[in-house]
Enzyme design. Structure first.
Site, PDB file in Angstrom:
ATOM      1  N   SER A  90       5.037  15.942   4.578  1.00 19.49           N
ATOM      2  CA  SER A  90       5.181  16.776   5.729  1.00 19.49           C
ATOM      3  C   SER A  90       6.346  17.646   5.549  1.00 19.49           C
ATOM      4  O   SER A  90       7.261  17.194   4.864  1.00 19.49           O
ATOM      5  CB  SER A  90       5.183  15.667   6.789  1.00 19.49           C
ATOM      6  N   SER A  91       6.475  18.708   6.176  1.00 18.73           N
ATOM      7  CA  SER A  91       7.456  19.578   6.293  1.00 18.73           C
ATOM      8  C   SER A  91       8.952  18.951   6.814  1.00 18.73           C
ATOM      9  O   SER A  91       9.843  19.303   6.554  1.00 18.73           O
ATOM     10  CB  SER A  91       7.079  20.871   6.704  1.00 18.73           C
ATOM     11  N   CYS A  92       8.377  17.773   7.511  1.00 20.14           N
ATOM     12  CA  CYS A  92       9.777  17.183   8.164  1.00 20.14           C
ATOM     13  C   CYS A  92      10.430  16.260   7.261  1.00 20.14           C
ATOM     14  O   CYS A  92      11.605  15.582   7.332  1.00 20.14           O
ATOM     15  CB  CYS A  92       9.533  16.498   9.311  1.00 20.14           C
ATOM     16  N   TYR A 150       9.430   8.907  10.458  1.00 24.96           N
ATOM     17  CA  TYR A 150       7.929   9.369   9.555  1.00 24.96           C
ATOM     18  C   TYR A 150       8.424   9.929   8.462  1.00 24.96           C
ATOM     19  O   TYR A 150       7.623   9.822   7.220  1.00 24.96           O
ATOM     20  CB  TYR A 150       7.477  10.444  10.688  1.00 24.96           C
ATOM     21  N   LYS A 184       7.035   9.030   4.503  1.00 23.93           N
ATOM     22  CA  LYS A 184       6.386   9.987   3.671  1.00 23.93           C
ATOM     23  C   LYS A 184       7.016  10.487   2.401  1.00 23.93           C
ATOM     24  O   LYS A 184       6.380  10.489   1.402  1.00 23.93           O
ATOM     25  CB  LYS A 184       6.003  11.533   4.402  1.00 23.93           C
ATOM     26  N   HIS A 205       1.076  17.368  18.929  1.00 29.95           N
ATOM     27  CA  HIS A 205       1.925  18.464  18.329  1.00 29.95           C
ATOM     28  C   HIS A 205       1.852  19.557  19.165  1.00 29.95           C
ATOM     29  O   HIS A 205       0.724  19.896  20.202  1.00 29.95           O
ATOM     30  CB  HIS A 205       1.532  18.887  16.920  1.00 29.95           C
TER      31      HIS A 205
HETATM   32  P1  GDP Z   1       8.158  18.931  15.384  1.00 32.14           P
HETATM   33  O1  GDP Z   1       7.486  20.041  14.684  1.00 32.14           O
HETATM   34  O2  GDP Z   1       8.275  17.700  14.862  1.00 32.14           O
HETATM   35  O3  GDP Z   1       9.225  19.499  16.219  1.00 32.14           O
HETATM   36  O4  GDP Z   1       6.903  18.564  16.777  1.00 32.14           O
HETATM   37  P2  GDP Z   1       6.100  19.377  17.702  1.00 32.14           P
HETATM   38  O5  GDP Z   1       4.948  19.873  17.122  1.00 32.14           O
HETATM   39  O6  GDP Z   1       5.779  18.220  18.651  1.00 32.14           O
HETATM   40  O7  GDP Z   1       7.133  20.316  18.359  1.00 32.14           O
HETATM   41  C1  GDP Z   1       7.637  21.498  17.910  1.00 32.14           C
HETATM   42  C2  GDP Z   1       8.323  22.120  19.005  1.00 32.14           C
HETATM   43  O8  GDP Z   1       7.701  22.542  20.425  1.00 32.14           O
HETATM   44  C3  GDP Z   1       9.556  21.420  19.518  1.00 32.14           C
HETATM   45  O9  GDP Z   1      10.758  22.202  19.461  1.00 32.14           O
HETATM   46  C4  GDP Z   1       9.264  20.743  21.027  1.00 32.14           C
HETATM   47  O10 GDP Z   1      10.172  20.671  22.065  1.00 32.14           O
HETATM   48  C5  GDP Z   1       8.398  22.418  21.237  1.00 32.14           C
HETATM   49  N1  GDP Z   1       7.413  22.302  22.381  1.00 32.14           N
HETATM   50  C6  GDP Z   1       7.424  22.941  23.566  1.00 32.14           C
HETATM   51  N2  GDP Z   1       6.573  22.651  24.448  1.00 32.14           N
HETATM   52  C7  GDP Z   1       5.775  21.332  23.863  1.00 32.14           C
HETATM   53  C8  GDP Z   1       4.793  20.523  24.218  1.00 32.14           C
HETATM   54  O11 GDP Z   1       3.868  20.774  25.355  1.00 32.14           O
HETATM   55  N3  GDP Z   1       4.363  19.516  23.255  1.00 32.14           N
HETATM   56  C9  GDP Z   1       5.248  19.359  21.963  1.00 32.14           C
HETATM   57  N4  GDP Z   1       4.623  18.520  21.314  1.00 32.14           N
HETATM   58  N5  GDP Z   1       6.152  20.169  21.767  1.00 32.14           N
HETATM   59  C10 GDP Z   1       6.411  21.167  22.811  1.00 32.14           C
END
Ligand code: GDP
Length: 320
Positions: free
Chosen positions: A111-113, A140, A144, A184
């Site tokens: 994963s990119s994280c 996580y 990974k 996500h």
């Molecule tokens: P990340 O890529 O591991 O940070 O995981 P996410 O896909 O959950 O979140 C990506 C970014 O989108 C973060 O900055 C969140 O705060 C933002 N975000 C904005 N609205 C939402 C939402 O409704 N759900 C999620 N999961 N993230 C959100």
């Protein structure tokens, strides 16, 4: 694919998930006749003896390890122990079992994280382990990284395996988790913006500042890239390899695009009390690009298709 033929049995572990279901679709389209899947109730991938017995019977020529505990930023924050334990347990059971039972090829998804939070952008494979990953997804990410190292170590120690680690960026598409709490961002925003439109809401709160940037790749493109790599890059020493589209968008821009597709005309507000996570996670996918692969699904088309799928599921739920 030169290394595999359509009669090669392929075990897609985690076939109900986003990437697993895309992989099974991709193999079916390529004419593969033996796509092996097993429901979670019948095989717990964390149980090594059960996994060994299953592999002994199935004898796959390729194992695609898509199973794992995944989730968005809140899911990672609220279930850190499950994130690290479940992913490690699956890796500890499946990867050594596959080596022991003589499965010749495995695809393992990183994963990119896994990359350091402060990594220079775009992030090349050589930057792995050069710094500490973003804290919200560290459990996580560590699980990974362990899996990636286990693939490398098994290849090095036994010499008989070709266990390939790939690092796709933020996957989305049909079959995603649309739950607003655990999903996500792309799928969660489809669900939340759809609901906002349906209820006639005048605004919706996007989590965080809207400034973090993310690279989104359709699950079908991830599956396609993996099949391309199996054909064009057989030496496990060349892995891990990043799988991205070469561009990213801010969360604010993503929300605008989703709102446009859904037809939500209300205001997009930003809720700074919610976490931003990593500021940016753009992969350097030039190694994959130099081999000749390019993604096929634009973000625009991908959002449209994913929203259409989401709507079709809702119709099924209400009529079925
Ligand atoms: P990340 O890529 O591991 O940070 O995981 P996410 O896909 O959950 O979140 C990506 C970014 O989108 C973060 O900055 C969140 O705060 C933002 N975000 C904005 N609205 C939402 C939402 O409704 N759900 C999620 N999961 N993230 C959100």
């Amino acid at each position: 694919m030169t290394t595999l033929t359509p009669d090669t049995p392929v075990f897609v572990a985690g076939h109900r998930g986003l990437i697993g279901s895309a992989f099974a679709r991709r193999l079916r389209a390529a004419g593969f006749e033996q796509i092996l899947t097993v429901p979670r109730a019948e095989l717990d991938l964390r149980e090594r003896p059960a996994v060994e017995a299953w592999l002994q019977e199935a004898k796959p020529g390729l194992l695609v390890l898509c199973a794992g505990r995944v989730g968005g930023i809140l899911e990672n924050r609220d279930h850190p122990a499950d994130m690290i334990a479940e992913n490690l347990a699956i890796e500890l059971s499946v990867l050594p079992a596959a080596q022991k039972l003589g499965v010749p090829r495995v695809i393992f998804f990183g994963s990119s994280c896994m990359y350091p939070r402060e990594c220079p952008q775009p992030m090349p494979e050589s930057a792995l382990l050069s710094g500490v990953p973003e804290p919200t997804s560290l459990p996580y990410a560590l699980a990974k990284l362990a899996g990636l190292e286990m693939c490398r170590a098994l290849n090095a120690q036994y010499g008989s395996t070709r266990f390939y680690s790939v690092i796709p960026n933020n996957a989305y598409g049909p079959g995603d988790d649309f739950d607003p709490e655990s999903g996500h961002v792309l799928a969660a925003l489809i669900q939340r913006i759809h609901a906002a439109k349906a209820s006639g809401a005048e605004h919706i709160d996007i989590w965080g500042s809207g400034r973090p940037r993310r690279e989104f790749i359709h699950a079908d493109d991830i599956a396609d890239a993996c099949c391309f790599l199996l054909e064009h890059c057989e030496d496990p020493a060349h892995y891990p390899i990043n799988i991205g589209v070469g561009g990213d968008v801010s969360i604010g821009e993503l929300a605008e695009r989703i709102a446009k597709v859904i037809g939500f005309a209300g205001q997009l507000r930003f809720d700074a009390s919610r976490p931003d996570g990593a500021p940016r996670k753009l992969l350097d996918s030039s190694r994959l690009a130099n081999l000749g692969w390019r993604h096929a699904v634009s973000l625009e088309d991908g959002i449209r298709e994913t929203y259409a799928w989401y709507l079709s599921q809702r119709t099924e739920e209400t009529t079925g």
